[in-house]
Design a protein around this motif. Structure first.
Motif, short mmCIF file in Angstrom:
data_model
loop_
_atom_site.label_atom_id
_atom_site.label_comp_id
_atom_site.label_asym_id
_atom_site.label_seq_id
_atom_site.Cartn_x
_atom_site.Cartn_y
_atom_site.Cartn_z
N MET A 1 -7.51 -14.84 8.83
CA MET A 1 -6.64 -13.71 9.04
C MET A 1 -7.17 -12.54 8.19
N SER A 2 -6.70 -11.37 8.53
CA SER A 2 -7.25 -10.19 7.86
C SER A 2 -6.17 -9.12 7.69
N ALA A 3 -6.58 -8.04 7.05
CA ALA A 3 -5.67 -6.90 6.87
C ALA A 3 -5.22 -6.38 8.23
N ALA A 4 -6.13 -6.32 9.18
CA ALA A 4 -5.77 -5.83 10.52
C ALA A 4 -4.72 -6.73 11.16
N TYR A 5 -4.84 -8.04 10.98
CA TYR A 5 -3.86 -8.98 11.51
C TYR A 5 -2.48 -8.73 10.88
N VAL A 6 -2.44 -8.60 9.57
CA VAL A 6 -1.18 -8.37 8.87
C VAL A 6 -0.56 -7.06 9.33
N ARG A 7 -1.36 -6.01 9.44
CA ARG A 7 -0.83 -4.71 9.87
C ARG A 7 -0.27 -4.77 11.29
N SER A 8 -0.99 -5.39 12.20
CA SER A 8 -0.52 -5.41 13.59
C SER A 8 0.64 -6.38 13.80
N THR A 9 0.63 -7.51 13.14
CA THR A 9 1.69 -8.50 13.33
C THR A 9 3.01 -8.07 12.71
N TYR A 10 2.95 -7.52 11.51
CA TYR A 10 4.17 -7.18 10.78
C TYR A 10 4.52 -5.70 10.81
N GLY A 11 3.66 -4.88 11.40
CA GLY A 11 3.95 -3.46 11.53
C GLY A 11 3.97 -2.72 10.21
N VAL A 12 3.12 -3.14 9.28
CA VAL A 12 3.02 -2.48 7.97
C VAL A 12 1.67 -1.77 7.89
N ASP A 13 1.52 -0.90 6.89
CA ASP A 13 0.26 -0.15 6.79
C ASP A 13 -0.38 -0.29 5.41
N PHE A 14 -0.28 -1.47 4.81
CA PHE A 14 -0.90 -1.70 3.51
C PHE A 14 -2.41 -1.81 3.62
N LYS A 15 -3.09 -1.30 2.59
CA LYS A 15 -4.55 -1.39 2.50
C LYS A 15 -4.91 -1.82 1.09
N ARG A 16 -6.10 -2.38 0.91
CA ARG A 16 -6.56 -2.72 -0.43
C ARG A 16 -6.55 -1.46 -1.30
N GLY A 17 -6.07 -1.60 -2.52
CA GLY A 17 -6.01 -0.47 -3.43
C GLY A 17 -4.68 0.26 -3.43
N ASP A 18 -3.79 -0.06 -2.49
CA ASP A 18 -2.47 0.58 -2.46
C ASP A 18 -1.62 0.10 -3.63
N ARG A 19 -0.88 1.03 -4.23
CA ARG A 19 0.11 0.68 -5.24
C ARG A 19 1.39 0.31 -4.51
N VAL A 20 1.97 -0.85 -4.86
CA VAL A 20 3.18 -1.33 -4.22
C VAL A 20 4.18 -1.79 -5.27
N THR A 21 5.41 -1.95 -4.82
CA THR A 21 6.45 -2.56 -5.63
C THR A 21 7.01 -3.73 -4.82
N VAL A 22 7.02 -4.92 -5.43
CA VAL A 22 7.54 -6.11 -4.76
C VAL A 22 8.73 -6.62 -5.57
N ASN A 23 9.90 -6.58 -4.96
CA ASN A 23 11.11 -7.04 -5.63
C ASN A 23 11.27 -6.38 -7.01
N GLY A 24 10.91 -5.11 -7.10
CA GLY A 24 11.05 -4.36 -8.34
C GLY A 24 9.86 -4.42 -9.28
N ARG A 25 8.83 -5.21 -8.95
CA ARG A 25 7.66 -5.36 -9.81
C ARG A 25 6.49 -4.54 -9.26
#
Length: 63
Positions: A1-25
């Protein structure tokens, strides 16, 4: 699986290097293991698998 799979399956636009917050972290997207987003949380040395739609969002960029 790959980033493209995750983006198309879940409708998100995350890329390597993105700053994110997960459950407040805050962290950094470093990989896409299986159908997950690999996040290295600030101050940690290991990467955690996070579901792409469970309490994950792009972090606010401060100026």
């Amino acid at each position: 699986m790959s980033a493209a799979y995750v983006r198309s399956t879940y409708g998100v636009d995350f890329k390597r290097g993105d700053r994110v917050t997960v459950n407040g972290r805050p962290g950094l997207v470093v990989s896409f293991p299986s159908q997950y987003v690999g996040v290295r949380f600030d101050g940690e040395k290991v990467t955690c698998r996070c579901h792409p739609t469970w309490r994950i969002e792009h972090a606010e960029v401060s100026s």
